[in-house]
Design a protein around this motif. Structure first.
Motif, short mmCIF file in Angstrom:
data_model
loop_
_atom_site.label_atom_id
_atom_site.label_comp_id
_atom_site.label_asym_id
_atom_site.label_seq_id
_atom_site.Cartn_x
_atom_site.Cartn_y
_atom_site.Cartn_z
N THR B 5 -60.33 11.61 -10.07
CA THR B 5 -61.23 11.13 -11.11
C THR B 5 -61.71 9.74 -10.78
N GLN B 6 -63.02 9.58 -10.72
CA GLN B 6 -63.62 8.27 -10.58
C GLN B 6 -64.43 8.05 -11.86
N PRO B 7 -63.93 7.22 -12.76
CA PRO B 7 -64.52 7.15 -14.09
C PRO B 7 -65.88 6.47 -14.16
N ASP B 8 -66.21 5.68 -13.16
CA ASP B 8 -67.46 4.93 -13.17
C ASP B 8 -68.47 5.58 -12.24
N LEU B 21 -63.39 -0.60 -7.71
CA LEU B 21 -63.75 0.77 -8.03
C LEU B 21 -62.47 1.53 -8.34
N ARG B 22 -62.50 2.24 -9.46
CA ARG B 22 -61.30 2.90 -9.93
C ARG B 22 -61.20 4.34 -9.45
N CYS B 23 -59.98 4.76 -9.20
CA CYS B 23 -59.72 6.12 -8.77
C CYS B 23 -58.36 6.55 -9.30
N LYS B 24 -58.30 7.70 -9.94
CA LYS B 24 -57.03 8.28 -10.35
C LYS B 24 -56.94 9.69 -9.77
N TYR B 25 -55.74 10.05 -9.37
CA TYR B 25 -55.57 11.34 -8.71
C TYR B 25 -54.49 12.13 -9.44
N SER B 73 -52.85 6.01 -9.26
CA SER B 73 -54.16 5.41 -9.00
C SER B 73 -54.26 4.91 -7.57
N PHE B 74 -55.48 4.73 -7.13
CA PHE B 74 -55.75 4.21 -5.78
C PHE B 74 -57.09 3.48 -5.87
#
Lengths: 115, 111
Positions: B5-8, B21-25, B73-74
């Motif tokens: 998931t990249q919310p932006d 930049l946000r990333c959740k896996y 997150s990453f």
């Protein structure tokens, strides 16, 4: 040379007609992949070759064919194009596709438009 | 099944400013995580990767990312962006037989 080459860059196809996309790499990579990218969607893995073994994703099994006549070349074949096939098709390769931490190299893509 | 998931979808930033930049896996096993960038009319290029060790990994062009197992997150960071960093950035998780990508974040850097 760490490039993956795709031809053509742009392709126009008619509904119901076949489409063949070509990819090549000279890095002697054992694994080659095809991804589909539509606007506002994530790239989606369609299939990949590990050496001579073809693996297709379950939900694209019937829609796409592929061949790999030698280590360097891989094609993506659509037997009868539909409007829903319009997308960017990304070819990629990796040195060892059996390991999850291997770097994957991508081509610039072929933009397919079906009319 | 794995997911990213990249919310932006879009981020706008001024040249010289910092970028995150946000990333959740979501992945059941040990994740192998990547950031790829796509510059205009170019193919996807790997910026950096993580699979073990120091949770902060350095990449090309001054980018770094921090892995957090507790947060799944990453996130990607850069201290000072340049106009040439304008591109689409994809976070991805590898599952041995391919990459699962997020939707991407389009970054626009203004002078």
């Amino acid at each position: 040379d760490t490039t993956v080459k795709q031809n053509p860059r742009y392709k126009l196809a008619r509904v119901g007609k076949p489409v063949n996309l070509i990819c090549s790499q000279t890095m002697n990579h054992d694994t080659m992949y095809w991804y589909q990218k539509k606007p506002n969607q994530a790239p989606k893995l369609l299939l990949f070759y590990y050496d001579k073994i073809l693996n297709r994703e379950a939900d694209t099994f019937e829609k796409f064919q592929s061949s790999r006549p030698n280590n360097s070349f891989c094609s993506l074949y659509i037997g009868s194009a539909g409007l829903e096939y319009s997308a960017m098709y990304l070819c990629a390769s990796s040195r060892d596709g059996t390991h999850a931490n291997t770097e994957v190299f991508f081509g610039k893509g072929t933009r397919l438009t079906v009319v | 099944a794995q997911s990213v998931t990249q919310p932006d979808a879009r981020v706008t930033v001024s040249e010289g400013a910092s970028l995150q930049l946000r990333c959740k896996y979501s992945y059941s096993a040990t994740p192998y995580l990547f950031w790829y960038v796509q510059y205009p009319r170019q193919g996807l290029q790997m910026l950096l990767k993580y699979y073990s060790g120091d949770p902060v990994v350095q990449g090309v062009n001054g980018f770094e990312a921090e892995f957090s197992k507790s947060d799944s997150s990453f996130h990607l960071r850069k201290a000072s962006v340049h106009w040439s960093d304008s591109a689409v950035y994809f976070c991805a998780v590898s599952y041995a037989q391919g990459l699962t990508f997020g939707l991407g974040t389009r970054v626009s850097v203004f002078p």
